[in-house]
Every structure is written in structure tokens, then in C-alpha cells.
Design an enzyme around this catalytic site. Structure first.
Site, PDB file in Angstrom:
ATOM      1  N   SER A 148      11.130  59.488 -18.986  1.00 19.25           N
ATOM      2  CA  SER A 148      11.591  58.132 -19.276  1.00 19.25           C
ATOM      3  C   SER A 148      12.330  58.097 -20.616  1.00 19.25           C
ATOM      4  O   SER A 148      13.327  58.799 -20.779  1.00 19.25           O
ATOM      5  CB  SER A 148      10.396  57.176 -19.228  1.00 19.25           C
ATOM      6  N   ASP A 223       9.796  54.053  -8.191  1.00 23.98           N
ATOM      7  CA  ASP A 223       9.653  53.829  -9.629  1.00 23.98           C
ATOM      8  C   ASP A 223      10.030  52.379  -9.944  1.00 23.98           C
ATOM      9  O   ASP A 223      11.169  51.961  -9.691  1.00 23.98           O
ATOM     10  CB  ASP A 223      10.603  54.801 -10.345  1.00 23.98           C
ATOM     11  N   HIS A 256       6.524  55.598 -11.471  1.00 25.41           N
ATOM     12  CA  HIS A 256       6.900  56.025 -12.831  1.00 25.41           C
ATOM     13  C   HIS A 256       5.738  56.687 -13.580  1.00 25.41           C
ATOM     14  O   HIS A 256       5.865  57.046 -14.735  1.00 25.41           O
ATOM     15  CB  HIS A 256       7.365  54.782 -13.601  1.00 25.41           C
TER      16      HIS A 256
END
Lengths: 277, 277
Positions: A148, A223, A256
Site C-alpha cells: 500500500s 481490495d 487489502h
């Protein structure tokens, strides 16, 4: 740099360490974690950097990814920095996507951030100097991965130091930060409104330069941040136009979380080891 | 039992679920987690129970052990209960080794604990009935493992239900609770001072009965709780005198943490699968 060992755990035959130290480039106390494989055969050991995402410390990857099994299997050291400068005297923000826990792996130029928010220099110079002394039989070879915001960090640091990092990989990275809300908020705060200053911290710009390390990206299709924050199109378009080696894989049904990272981490380690041998 | 799904994550090809429900035996809302492997071949799937240690919820093992890789590899479902009844109306204690987070997997008889602290019945009856409906293609075969207080729970629940559980394993278990401070504190509080009532919840007593399931125990030599809380001698002596199959392994240099559990979990899964096939 004076290091204080604050945790040590045997894990999969190697050792997981956590240190505290004063960082000159960040002007505050920091922690970081490092795993050293058993290295029973006393071979040369390469080093992988892991950069974590928003809100994380150096503990998340240590505790939730299961990476130690792979680091021992492949006999590679892994270093995990924290995600921002820390402390009461360090500028912060109420949002979880800005300030402490959200350093974005850059050097800030705007007040009140410029004094402490120099994660790029911290990692590339200061912590690198330390880490390489902590790895016995260090081979000198390094690569970098992240998740991320840390995926953004891995892409940016890896490409800005293409001669040093043999491979780059990222899980659900912010690969086009100037195009998405997280990146725009962070860059306008840390770097100011002049978008020309953003380019050197934007992977989709850096990838235009020839000769970048090989890149692997994995992105979960479920995600929750994918639709709005993790736009890959600009990055992939620019990579393609400049003939960079970028593997971009979709993981069907994954979100995620660290459940996603843990699942695909072996594939990422195997990718790095192709280039670290 | 009415179940509310509160989390779902794809993990290593299978799915990690977290549910909330009202428990009749505990008279409060509870959460639990369950992992279902992908079962692409639609085979019969056995079920392993994991019982966590003091202060844990059902999240610790889900997030820190990496077990999903093994559950998918071996195609086995895994259910993780919480470690005690929960909520504002549930009796509690200031200590982290008593009250909420420290249910000790027994049925309390003393006030104010008797109303809610019935983790044994909750697991063996109520949650078992639920879990077996959540596992598609359930083979009917079950086994049980746990850590520390949950190692005590796995030994006690497994041996009290020897016909149901095909195998038992434990990491650093409280195997002789009547001999150590944690166990004495919990048993005198939940069960009263009459030590005859403690025997049915003490693995070192239960192991005297013939025909127990095969047992594997792993204990780290650098476990900070080993010297005072995890005395294995009474248990091993009684197991030996009664010809039980107990493998007791020392892990050199390992502590009490999930770094230890994660390292040896594959060996425990392999042990269980010998008996679940």
C-alpha cells in the site's frame, strides 16, 4: 548510531530482533525490526527491505505476515522500518492517512513537517548504514518490497536507487500517488501545492526513466481501497511505454489485509531471490 | 443459534470468517473465527479446534500464526473460540490472568462466575453444534490444539471427550494447573477451595484414565513462563504410568510467543492429520 535491543524472538530457526535508536535524519527515537536467518552454512546473506502501509509500525509485518518462514527458507535477512517519525514533539494530524504512521517514505519540504518527515533519507542513508552492519556475512545485495503506502515507498526508493536494489515488489501499492486522494493529500501537505515537486516521489513518473529494476505487483480484486486509491493505469501505461519489466498480477477475491499479503508472500520472495542470487 | 458474519477474508485459497452470536451457555454475545479450506475436490473435511491463551481473543491465532497456509495445504477446517465470556455484565477481575480473557475452558461453580463462565459447555456442546453446520462436506472427525491456557483447555477437553477428538496437541500448556500459580488462582476462584473439584479440570489427573487420544506437546526452552507456570513433570509422570501416547518436545531457544507457535505449527498439523485421515 547507538542501538538498543528491545525484543528478540527465535523464529523458524533464525532470530527476530526489534531495536530502538535515535535517528539523526528524523530527529526522534525510532524502532525497527530485523530478521536474521540461521545461516548454518555461513553463506553470504542478502537483505530485503519491507515497507509497511498506513497506520502500521514495524510490528505488523513481523507479527502478521509469516515472512520469517520464507526468510529462513531462502536464507535472506529482512529489515522493517517504522512508517514515519514518532513522538510527542513530532508534527501529527488527526487523520490516520497523514502525520505519524503515514510518512509516505519521502523528504518533506513544508512546515511543520520538514524537520522530522525525512523517511527517504532515514531509510536510504541512515538505516541502510546500520542494517548492513547488523547482517553477518552480508552479501551486499539488496531488494525492496512493501504494501500500500509501503508499496509506493518500495517503488519510489527502489527506482530512485536502481543500482542498489536488484528487484522491487509491491502488494496493492499506491503506484500513481498524484492521481489518488491519499497521495494528493500527503503530497500537497508534505511537498506543497506545486505539483512539479511531486514528480520525484511518484512511481508513475520515475518509471519513465530507463533501466529500472524488475518489478512485481500483486493486487487483490476485492481490495476495498482498489477502486479509489490504488489506480494502476498511469503507472502501467508509463512502464509499458518505457519498456520496463513489470509483472502486474490480480488476485481474485483477495482484500487489502495481511491475509492477502501472507498468501502471496512466497511468490514475492521467490521473485526477489531470482535477482539476489 | 443466530449467527452474524462480521468479517470475511480470502486467505491461502480458502476463507477466514469471523462471526458474532448470542451464546446460551455463556449468556452473552461472543465472537469466534473459522477457516474453511478451498476444498476444490469436494472431499470430506475434518475440523481442528484451536484454543488460545490468557488475554487472547479469537483474533490472535487468526492473525499471527499463519495457520491458514497449513489448513489449506491439509484441507482441514479450523475453528477458534474466544477465551472467555465477554461484556459489561460479565464478571471480571483486574488481573489479566483471571476473568475476561481467562476463562480456563471450564464450567465455574462459584459466584459471581458460575452464571457466565461455562466455556467447557460452550465449546463442547453449543459451539460444536454450530461449527459442524458451518463446514461443508464435514467428515465428522475432530481434533484439538491450543497454547498455554489453551493448551490446558485442549488437553482437558480432548481427554474428557476422548471418543470425539482423534488427537490432541499443545504449545507450552498448563498441563498441571493444580501445581502452578495461574491454575491455583483460577481454580480456587472459579471452582472453590475444595481441591477435589479441581481434578476433573486438571490434565495431569485426566491422563490417568486409560485410552486417551495421542498427544503432542512442544515447549520452548526460553519460555519466560516455563519455570514457574508450565511444570510438565506431574503430567508426564502420570501419562507414563498409565501408558498414554505423549510426545513431549523441547524447542531450543524459543519463547512463549506466536513466533514460537508459528515455527512449530506445521509439525502439529502433520501430527493431527495422521489421525484425521
Amino acid at each position: 548510531m547507538s542501538l538498543k535491543l528491545i525484543e528478540k524472538h527465535r523464529s523458524f530457526g533464525g532470530e527476530q530482533y526489534k531495536y530502538r535508536h535515535y535517528s539523526k535524519s528524523l530527529q526522534c527515537d525510532m524502532t525497527f525490526s530485523i530478521y536474521l536467518p540461521s545461516n548454518k552454512e555461513e553463506k553470504k546473506i542478502p537483505l530485503i527491505w519491507w515497507l509497511s502501509g498506513l497506520t502500521c509500525t514495524d510490528d505488523n509485518f513481523s507479527q502478521k505476515s509469516g515472512f520469517q518462514r520464507l526468510a529462513e527458507k531462502y536464507q535472506v535477512a529482512v529489515i522493517i522500518p517504522d512508517t514515519s517519525p514518532r513522538g510527542e514533539n513530532v508534527a501529527d494530524d488527526e487523520g490516520w492517512d497523514l502525520g505519524q504512521g503515514a510518512g509516505f517514505y519521502l523528504n518533506a519540504t513544508q512546515d511543520p513537517w520538514a524537520k522530522h518527515y525525512n523517511m527517504y533519507t532515514y531509510i536510504v542513508d541512515e538505516l541502510t548504514a546500520t542494517a548492513t552492519t547488523l547482517v553477518p556475512h552480508f552479501s551486499g545485495e539488496q531488494s525492496i518490497m512493501g504494501h500500500s503506502m509501503g508499496g509506493h515507498g518500495a517503488l519510489v526508493i527502489g527506482m530512485k536507487n536502481a543500482a542498489r536494489f536488484k528487484a522491487i515488489s509491491a502488494f496493492s501499492p499506491i503506484s500513481s500517488p498524484s492521481q489518488v486522494l491519499w497521495g494528493i493529500k500527503a503530497f500537497s501537505t508534505y511537498l506543497g501545492e506545486d505539483k512539479t515537486s511531486w514528480k520525484e516521489w511518484d512511481a508513475s513518473e520515475l518509471v519513465k526513466e530507463a533501466g529500472m529494476p524488475p518489478i512485481l505487483i500483486t493486487q487483490g480484486t476485492q481490495d476495498e481501497f482498489y477502486p479509489k486509491q490504488l489506480d494502476e493505469i498511469t503507472f502501467l501505461k508509463n512502464a509499458r511505454e518505457n519498456n520496463q519489466v513489470v509483472h502486474y498480477k490480480k488476485a481474485e477475491g483477495y482484500d487489502h489485509s495481511y491475509f492477502f499479503i501472507a498468501t502471496f508472500l512466497e511468490e514475492h520472495f521467490a521473485f526477489h531471490m531470482e535477482y539476489l542470487k
